[in-house]
Write a protein that holds these residues in place. Structure first.
Motif, PDB file in Angstrom:
ATOM      1  N   LYS A 198      13.495-107.705  89.508  1.00 12.40           N
ATOM      2  CA  LYS A 198      14.473-108.647  88.956  1.00 12.40           C
ATOM      3  C   LYS A 198      14.892-109.713  89.967  1.00 12.40           C
ATOM      4  CE  LYS A 198      15.208-107.131  84.710  1.00 12.40           C
ATOM      5  NZ  LYS A 198      14.956-107.970  83.517  1.00 12.40           N
TER       6      LYS A 198
ATOM      7  N   ARG B 108      10.205-106.270  85.358  1.00 10.30           N
ATOM      8  CA  ARG B 108      10.699-104.906  85.481  1.00 10.30           C
ATOM      9  C   ARG B 108      11.922-104.850  86.394  1.00 10.30           C
ATOM     10  NH1 ARG B 108       7.570-101.069  83.320  1.00 10.30           N
ATOM     11  NH2 ARG B 108       5.440-101.633  82.709  1.00 10.30           N
ATOM     12  N   LYS B 109      12.653-103.761  86.270  1.00  5.43           N
ATOM     13  CA  LYS B 109      13.891-103.610  87.031  1.00  5.43           C
ATOM     14  C   LYS B 109      13.665-103.785  88.528  1.00  5.43           C
ATOM     15  CE  LYS B 109      17.839-100.481  87.490  1.00  5.43           C
ATOM     16  NZ  LYS B 109      18.414 -99.161  87.070  1.00  5.43           N
ATOM     17  N   GLY B 110      12.563-103.290  89.028  1.00  3.97           N
ATOM     18  CA  GLY B 110      12.286-103.380  90.455  1.00  3.97           C
ATOM     19  C   GLY B 110      11.936-104.764  90.958  1.00  3.97           C
TER      20      GLY B 110
ATOM     21  N   GLU C 208       7.514-105.684  81.805  1.00  2.00           N
ATOM     22  CA  GLU C 208       7.652-104.651  80.788  1.00  2.00           C
ATOM     23  C   GLU C 208       7.824-105.316  79.424  1.00  2.00           C
ATOM     24  OE1 GLU C 208      11.022-102.189  81.435  1.00  2.00           O
ATOM     25  OE2 GLU C 208      12.414-103.846  81.730  1.00  2.00           O
TER      26      GLU C 208
ATOM     27  N   LYS D 177       9.204-106.001  75.654  1.00  6.43           N
ATOM     28  CA  LYS D 177      10.496-105.982  74.965  1.00  6.43           C
ATOM     29  C   LYS D 177      10.343-106.703  73.627  1.00  6.43           C
ATOM     30  CE  LYS D 177      12.197-110.409  76.677  1.00  6.43           C
ATOM     31  NZ  LYS D 177      13.390-111.156  77.094  1.00  6.43           N
TER      32      LYS D 177
ATOM     33  N   THR E   7      18.887-113.348  86.982  1.00  6.46           N
ATOM     34  CA  THR E   7      19.592-112.330  87.754  1.00  6.46           C
ATOM     35  C   THR E   7      20.754-112.952  88.525  1.00  6.46           C
ATOM     36  OG1 THR E   7      17.551-111.041  87.993  1.00  6.46           O
ATOM     37  CG2 THR E   7      19.309-110.579  89.580  1.00  6.46           C
TER      38      THR E   7
ATOM     39  N   GLU F  30       9.395-109.172  80.088  1.00  2.00           N
ATOM     40  CA  GLU F  30      10.408-109.511  81.080  1.00  2.00           C
ATOM     41  C   GLU F  30      10.090-108.757  82.365  1.00  2.00           C
ATOM     42  OE1 GLU F  30      13.907-106.244  80.067  1.00  2.00           O
ATOM     43  OE2 GLU F  30      14.142-108.316  79.387  1.00  2.00           O
TER      44      GLU F  30
END
Length: 372
Positions: A301, A297-299, A277, A279, A307, A295
């Motif tokens: 990480k 994506r949340k899915g 995504e 940024k 992380t 960076e």
């Protein structure tokens, strides 16, 4: 005609001389024209081929932020070094991979090469695929790729992540410092950097296509030419830009039609969109560039090493006092204008980012000497 014949045609001396003559004819009587490129390979072609010396006095070629290693913040390199130390202290003997020019970048805390000298497992790779192979060969160890690059390098990174997901390879991680090229150009324009036309990098354009650059022309009125990497490619791009400016045309033209398509590489675009995504991101010597970084994506990480480790990095002192790399990356200056160039700043002992990588403008000027 085979590939070698095609490439040789774009290196042809007589053809290059014909294009130079046309450039001189078309540019005659015009005010000074400044054309910017944003590609280390383009700068290498321009400087190695002595193209600036062939152009009329009123046509200038300036170099923008075209070296992904050069614009990688030292804070990220320092962060990765601290991650290695924290992980080793906890018994996690990470294998770190990176590219050859990134391996040598100095920071106030030391380089990745220094880290290897301290006993940590740091390896130079040619591509992220090498990192994938190392991860498969060492399933008991975490393998991290310090992953820089513009769209050209982001595409294989996304492809490799896709393969890792499909195979369930859990020990493969990255530290993403990927950046996007058109938003950097947009940021320069908004900051007041002035140029009359843009030469777009052919390899980035194979990924994002002609359409990925269109808004720079439609929103900001800047003529553009997507160009290949041989001398005739660059000369043709310059000629096409001169003609557009002379005729009052504001378009984007694709000189590199033998490789670049309007839509680009749709498969690569989908994979990048799947994993990354957009940024805001910091560029070394340039500051924060809006919507210019990528960076995970949340899915996804689980594949980002930050992380798992987030060590504090001490405030880093400025080691670039007097260096004008920021001006060079904005197209406002050329390396010989820097008081450090070739004296206190060389590829063996670089002060600023433009001298660090073989794709950096200062490094290229230093390599070819009087040819510029």
């Amino acid at each position: 005609m085979n590939v070698a014949d095609v490439l040789n045609a774009f290196k042809d001396k007589e053809l290059a001389q014909k294009v130079v003559r046309k450039i001189r004819e078309e540019a005659k009587g015009l005010d000074e024209l400044r054309f910017m490129h944003v590609c280390g390979t383009h700068e290498d072609t321009v400087t190695r081929s002595g193209i600036r010396s062939l152009l009329p006095e009123n046509v200038k070629i300036v170099s923008g932020p075209g070296c992904p290693v050069c614009i990688t913040p030292v804070e990220d390199i320092a962060k990765m070094r601290e991650i290695m130390k924290e992980a080793y202290a906890e018994g996690d003997r990470i294998i770190l991979t990176t590219f050859g020019d990134m391996y040598k970048i100095p920071t106030p805390l030391g380089s990745f090469a220094d880290l290897r000298g301290e006993g940590y497992d740091v390896r130079v790779v040619y591509s992220i695929f090498d990192t994938y192979k190392i991860a498969k060969e060492n399933p008991e160890r975490t393998v991290v790729h310090f992953s820089p690059g513009f769209e050209t390098t982001t595409a294989p990174a996304a492809g490799m992540l896709n393969a890792v997901v499909e195979e369930g390879l859990e020990n493969f991680k990255i530290y993403s410092v990927h950046r996007l090229t058109p938003p950097a150009v947009e940021a320069l324009v908004k900051a007041g950097t002035r140029f009359h036309g843009l030469i777009d990098p052919g390899h980035v354009s194979t990924i994002i296509g002609v359409k990925g650059w269109e808004y720079i022309t439609t929103d900001y009125g800047i003529p553009q030419v997507i160009a290949g990497f041989e001398p005739v490619d660059m000369l043709m791009a310059i000629l096409l830009l001169i003609r557009m400016v002379k005729n009052g045309e504001v378009r984007i033209l694709n000189e590199y039609t033998r490789v670049v398509k309007y839509e680009g590489n749709v498969t690569a675009q989908r994979l990048i969109e799947k994993f990354f995504e957009v940024k805001d991101a910091r560029w070394r010597a340039l500051g924060i560039m809006p919507k210019s970084g990528l960076e995970l994506r949340k899915g996804w990480k689980e594949f980002e090493i930050r992380t798992y480790y987030d060590p504090e990095v001490p405030e880093l002192p400025d080691l670039e006092k007097g260096c004008i790399c920021g001006a060079i990356l904005r197209g406002l200056a050329l390396p010989p204008q820097c008081p450090h160039f070739g004296k206190t700043c060389t590829p063996r002992s670089p002060i600023g980012p433009c001298m660090v990588s073989y794709e950096g403008t200062c490094s290229i000027f230093y390599k070819y000497g009087a040819l510029f």
